[in-house]
Design an enzyme around this catalytic site. Structure first.
Site, PDB file in Angstrom:
ATOM      1  CG  ASN A  10      59.487  56.992  20.322  1.00  0.00           C
ATOM      2  OD1 ASN A  10      58.686  56.649  21.189  1.00  0.00           O
ATOM      3  ND2 ASN A  10      59.417  56.560  19.072  1.00  0.00           N
ATOM      4  CE  LYS A  12      61.059  53.425  18.811  1.00  0.00           C
ATOM      5  NZ  LYS A  12      61.691  52.756  17.697  1.00  0.00           N
ATOM      6  CG  HIS A  97      57.355  56.106  15.270  1.00  0.00           C
ATOM      7  ND1 HIS A  97      57.588  54.788  14.957  1.00  0.00           N
ATOM      8  CD2 HIS A  97      58.533  56.600  15.723  1.00  0.00           C
ATOM      9  CE1 HIS A  97      58.859  54.508  15.216  1.00  0.00           C
ATOM     10  NE2 HIS A  97      59.457  55.593  15.678  1.00  0.00           N
ATOM     11  CD  GLU A  99      58.669  51.477  16.189  1.00  0.00           C
ATOM     12  OE1 GLU A  99      58.190  51.909  17.256  1.00  0.00           O
ATOM     13  OE2 GLU A  99      59.897  51.382  15.972  1.00  0.00           O
ATOM     14  CD  GLU A 167      61.966  58.463  13.757  1.00  0.00           C
ATOM     15  OE1 GLU A 167      62.774  58.474  14.694  1.00  0.00           O
ATOM     16  OE2 GLU A 167      60.876  57.885  13.809  1.00  0.00           O
ATOM     17  N   GLY A 173      66.014  51.287  14.935  1.00  0.00           N
ATOM     18  CA  GLY A 173      66.241  50.122  15.783  1.00  0.00           C
ATOM     19  C   GLY A 173      67.127  49.063  15.156  1.00  0.00           C
ATOM     20  CB  SER A 213      70.486  53.540  14.552  1.00  0.00           C
ATOM     21  OG  SER A 213      69.635  52.409  14.405  1.00  0.00           O
TER      22      SER A 213
HETATM   23  P1  PGA Z   1      66.008  54.095  17.304  1.00  0.00           P
HETATM   24  O1  PGA Z   1      64.470  54.561  17.137  1.00  0.00           O
HETATM   25  O2  PGA Z   1      66.767  55.280  17.816  1.00  0.00           O
HETATM   26  O3  PGA Z   1      65.942  52.975  18.312  1.00  0.00           O
HETATM   27  O4  PGA Z   1      66.464  53.655  15.958  1.00  0.00           O
HETATM   28  C1  PGA Z   1      64.173  55.820  16.613  1.00  0.00           C
HETATM   29  C2  PGA Z   1      62.689  56.012  16.558  1.00  0.00           C
HETATM   30  O5  PGA Z   1      61.961  55.049  16.279  1.00  0.00           O
HETATM   31  O6  PGA Z   1      62.192  57.127  16.785  1.00  0.00           O
END
Ligand code: PGA
Length: 251
Positions: A10, A12, A97, A99, A167, A173, A213
């Site tokens: 992903n 983003k 997601h 976000e 997640e 992140g 992460s």
């Molecule tokens: P990350 O993001 O691997 O940077 O923690 C995962 C995601 O948001 O799908």
């Protein structure tokens, strides 16, 4: 029941068209040998979808979008529909997601409608669920993901091709990963919830990715858990070598 490992990157809101096509060209070379063992997809921003589709032709890497609108067309300034995503070569759409939920007001109800639009367009959803730190600390993790999974899947007939991504919001992140034990516990629970809705046979086929992460050095441990069937990778999917290391952790 063997579920083929599925790793999705992903991206983003990262990568220009030039950067995106350079990244997938490098990635193609690095992951060509995992062809049958691991399914791989990348989710670039909308602007890069078509050029990335071209750069992925004849490869074993699929294309995903990061969201879509619930309607096929209409007066929804700034939005992109599922049929549009299908046309440019997407196979998957990431939906719900954290976000999107946090910054763009998505709810289980909107995710449910977007899944319907996705399926209608001939695409498959990767449905994201996960608890916040506050919810985990209040021991509400299983309750929260139960509500999210039930809300997302409400009204759909059993579909073993749907993918769910667990997640934990506090792990996205942040460099903090759920331990493999914490993740496995929630994955097993999600499979149980899916079993309650769709029956055990389908639940045994639905793949559940872990996200938050994931890196080359923790992927093998996470992907080795019985109910973790792949990964949804943010930060570490932005560099070909880092992403390939995760893919190869299972291959
Ligand atoms: P990350 O993001 O691997 O940077 O923690 C995962 C995601 O948001 O799908």
């Amino acid at each position: 029941m063997s579920r083929r490992c599925f790793v999705t990157g992903n991206w983003k809101m990262n990568k220009t068209v030039a950067e995106a096509t350079a990244l997938v060209r490098e990635l193609r070379g690095l992951v060509s040998m995992v062809r049958d063992r691991v399914e791989v997809a990348v989710a670039p921003p909308f602007t890069a979808l078509y050029p990335v589709a071209k750069a992925l032709e004849d490869s074993n890497i699929a294309l995903a979008a990061q969201t879509c609108h619930a309607e096929p067309s209409g007066a929804f300034t700034g939005e992109v529909s599922a049929p549009m995503l299908k046309e440019v070569g997407c196979s998957w759409v990431i939906l719900g997601h954290s976000e999107r939920r946090q910054f763009f007001g998505e709810t289980d109800a909107t995710v449910n409608r977007k899944i319907a639009a996705t399926v209608k367009a001939g695409l498959l959803p990767i449905i994201c669920v996960g608890e916040t730190l506050q919810e985990r600390e209040a021991n509400k993790t299983l309750e929260v993901v139960t509500t999210q999974v039930k809300g997302a899947l409400a009204g759909f007939a059993a579909n073993p091709a749907f993918v769910i991504a667990y997640e934990p919001v506090w792990a996205i992140g942040t460099g903090k990963t759920a331990t493999s034990r914490q993740a496995q516990e929630v994955h097993a629970h999600i499979r149980q919830v899916v079993g309650g809705l769709w029956g055990q046979d389908t639940a045994a086929q639905v793949r559940i990715q872990y996200g938050g992460s994931v890196k080359g050095d923790n992927a093998a441990e996470l992907l080795g858990q019985p109910d973790i069937d792949g990964a949804l990778v943010g930060g570490a999917s932005l560099k070909a070598a880092d992403f390939a290391a995760i893919i190869k952790a299972r291959a």
